[in-house]
Design an enzyme around this catalytic site. Structure first.
Site, PDB file in Angstrom:
ATOM      1  N   ASP A 135     -31.751  13.530  38.625  1.00 46.23           N
ATOM      2  CA  ASP A 135     -30.454  13.049  38.171  1.00 46.23           C
ATOM      3  C   ASP A 135     -30.498  12.979  36.642  1.00 46.23           C
ATOM      4  O   ASP A 135     -31.570  12.964  36.042  1.00 46.23           O
ATOM      5  CB  ASP A 135     -30.227  11.664  38.785  1.00 46.23           C
ATOM      6  CG  ASP A 135     -29.047  10.958  38.168  1.00 46.23           C
ATOM      7  OD1 ASP A 135     -27.952  11.532  38.184  1.00 46.23           O
ATOM      8  OD2 ASP A 135     -29.239   9.825  37.658  1.00 46.23           O
TER       9      ASP A 135
ATOM     10  N   ASP B 151     -27.867  10.957  34.032  1.00 44.51           N
ATOM     11  CA  ASP B 151     -27.550   9.673  33.389  1.00 44.51           C
ATOM     12  C   ASP B 151     -28.243   8.500  34.081  1.00 44.51           C
ATOM     13  O   ASP B 151     -28.111   8.313  35.294  1.00 44.51           O
ATOM     14  CB  ASP B 151     -26.036   9.462  33.382  1.00 44.51           C
ATOM     15  CG  ASP B 151     -25.309  10.588  32.652  1.00 44.51           C
ATOM     16  OD1 ASP B 151     -25.895  11.176  31.725  1.00 44.51           O
ATOM     17  OD2 ASP B 151     -24.160  10.886  33.022  1.00 44.51           O
TER      18      ASP B 151
ATOM     19  N   GLU C 288     -25.779   3.831  28.801  1.00 47.92           N
ATOM     20  CA  GLU C 288     -25.091   2.621  28.325  1.00 47.92           C
ATOM     21  C   GLU C 288     -23.674   2.892  27.855  1.00 47.92           C
ATOM     22  O   GLU C 288     -22.845   2.000  27.770  1.00 47.92           O
ATOM     23  CB  GLU C 288     -25.896   1.928  27.219  1.00 47.92           C
ATOM     24  CG  GLU C 288     -26.036   2.746  25.960  1.00 47.92           C
ATOM     25  CD  GLU C 288     -26.809   2.003  24.879  1.00 47.92           C
ATOM     26  OE1 GLU C 288     -26.369   0.928  24.503  1.00 47.92           O
ATOM     27  OE2 GLU C 288     -27.844   2.534  24.426  1.00 47.92           O
TER      28      GLU C 288
ATOM     29  N   ASN D  57     -23.804  14.721  38.710  1.00 44.41           N
ATOM     30  CA  ASN D  57     -22.373  14.508  38.977  1.00 44.41           C
ATOM     31  C   ASN D  57     -21.684  14.256  37.647  1.00 44.41           C
ATOM     32  O   ASN D  57     -22.043  13.300  36.954  1.00 44.41           O
ATOM     33  CB  ASN D  57     -22.156  13.265  39.857  1.00 44.41           C
ATOM     34  CG  ASN D  57     -22.449  13.505  41.328  1.00 44.41           C
ATOM     35  OD1 ASN D  57     -22.632  14.638  41.769  1.00 44.41           O
ATOM     36  ND2 ASN D  57     -22.491  12.423  42.095  1.00 44.41           N
TER      37      ASN D  57
ATOM     38  N   SER E 147     -18.139  13.710  36.912  1.00 43.52           N
ATOM     39  CA  SER E 147     -16.724  13.547  37.267  1.00 43.52           C
ATOM     40  C   SER E 147     -15.854  13.399  36.024  1.00 43.52           C
ATOM     41  O   SER E 147     -14.625  13.490  36.112  1.00 43.52           O
ATOM     42  CB  SER E 147     -16.549  12.333  38.170  1.00 43.52           C
ATOM     43  OG  SER E 147     -16.764  11.142  37.443  1.00 43.52           O
TER      44      SER E 147
ATOM     45  N   ARG F 251     -20.561  17.252  45.024  1.00 41.84           N
ATOM     46  CA  ARG F 251     -20.774  15.920  44.450  1.00 41.84           C
ATOM     47  C   ARG F 251     -21.815  15.178  45.278  1.00 41.84           C
ATOM     48  O   ARG F 251     -21.653  14.996  46.484  1.00 41.84           O
ATOM     49  CB  ARG F 251     -19.448  15.139  44.412  1.00 41.84           C
ATOM     50  CG  ARG F 251     -19.596  13.766  43.768  1.00 41.84           C
ATOM     51  CD  ARG F 251     -18.250  13.066  43.559  1.00 41.84           C
ATOM     52  NE  ARG F 251     -18.458  11.683  43.179  1.00 41.84           N
ATOM     53  CZ  ARG F 251     -18.802  11.272  41.954  1.00 41.84           C
ATOM     54  NH1 ARG F 251     -18.961  12.139  40.982  1.00 41.84           N
ATOM     55  NH2 ARG F 251     -19.009   9.992  41.699  1.00 41.84           N
ATOM     56  N   LYS F 252     -22.911  14.726  44.615  1.00 43.76           N
ATOM     57  CA  LYS F 252     -23.905  13.934  45.342  1.00 43.76           C
ATOM     58  C   LYS F 252     -23.224  12.699  45.923  1.00 43.76           C
ATOM     59  O   LYS F 252     -22.400  12.113  45.228  1.00 43.76           O
ATOM     60  CB  LYS F 252     -25.042  13.475  44.401  1.00 43.76           C
ATOM     61  CG  LYS F 252     -25.936  14.566  43.869  1.00 43.76           C
ATOM     62  CD  LYS F 252     -26.955  14.016  42.867  1.00 43.76           C
ATOM     63  CE  LYS F 252     -26.326  13.608  41.563  1.00 43.76           C
ATOM     64  NZ  LYS F 252     -27.265  13.136  40.519  1.00 43.76           N
TER      65      LYS F 252
ATOM     66  N   LYS G  90     -29.567   6.037  41.420  1.00 45.82           N
ATOM     67  CA  LYS G  90     -28.540   5.496  42.315  1.00 45.82           C
ATOM     68  C   LYS G  90     -28.873   5.804  43.765  1.00 45.82           C
ATOM     69  O   LYS G  90     -29.556   6.791  44.062  1.00 45.82           O
ATOM     70  CB  LYS G  90     -27.171   6.109  41.991  1.00 45.82           C
ATOM     71  CG  LYS G  90     -26.532   5.530  40.742  1.00 45.82           C
ATOM     72  CD  LYS G  90     -25.086   5.978  40.668  1.00 45.82           C
ATOM     73  CE  LYS G  90     -24.394   5.361  39.454  1.00 45.82           C
ATOM     74  NZ  LYS G  90     -23.072   5.951  39.240  1.00 45.82           N
TER      75      LYS G  90
END
Ligand SMILES: [Mg+2]
Length: 193
Positions: A11, A13, A20, A55, A57, A109-110, A136
């Site tokens: 992943d 971010d 942040e 991802n 988005s 999208r995961k 996540k």
């Protein structure tokens, strides 16, 4: 014995860079964690392929464009040098976005497996024994459904996900690591066995 390389799916971010700022819109907001390059170098030395699965988005939401993302990723790859990713997979989709045609729910999208399937089509690697690292639960679900060994890192959203949401998890991570470097050290040990 399968002679193909194994892979580590990562992943972005909260896993390799600080999240942040929420949505990373430009290169100034993209800050690799201080340990990221060292960690990815370790994984490369284990003869593993590195695939980024992210991802984004923010594209569907109109916060930034594919071109902005390409600029961020080229800066990232330059900073990583020899530890750069072997491939980068992006999911721009989100049902709540407004930028067509990305404002839909999509298997890319995961925790959907679209990006994993793209990697399987493009690269010849051994799925069994490959890894997924993320901050996540959706990263863990993605990894588990793909048949990967999963590691939840405690950076980004990882700590909060573990502390407050783990009762709701259908899949459990195989390992929990403080951060990406600890995860890489763990993989190093597993690969030496
Ligand atoms: Mg993340």
């Amino acid at each position: 014995m399968d002679k193909r390389k194994k892979a580590v799916f990562l992943d972005r971010d909260g896993t390799i860079n600080s999240d942040e700022y929420g949505y990373v819109k430009d290169t100034h907001e993209f800050q690799l964690y201080s340990f990221a390059k060292k960690a990815l170098t370790k994984l490369k030395k284990c003869n593993l392929l590195l695939f980024l699965v992210t991802n984004q988005s923010g594209i569907a939401r109109g916060y930034y464009s594919f071109a902005d993302l390409a600029t961020i990723h080229s800066k990232m790859q330059n900073q990583l040098g020899e530890a750069a990713f072997d491939d980068i997979f992006i999911s721009p989709y989100h049902i709540q976005g407004f930028v067509k045609p990305y404002n839909i729910s999509h298997a890319d999208r995961k925790p959907g497996l679209g990006m994993f399937k793209q990697a399987v089509q493009k690269h010849d690697f051994q799925i069994k024994g490959s890894y997924m690292i993320g901050d996540k639960y959706t990263d863990i679900e993605f990894g588990k459904k793909a048949g990967l060994i999963t590691i939840l890192v405690q950076t980004g959203n990882g700590r909060e996900e573990f502390l407050f949401k783990r009762q709701e998890w259908s899949y459990k991570p195989d390992f929990i690591a403080d951060n990406l470097l600890v995860a890489a050290e763990l993989i190093e040990k597993l690969e030496k066995k």
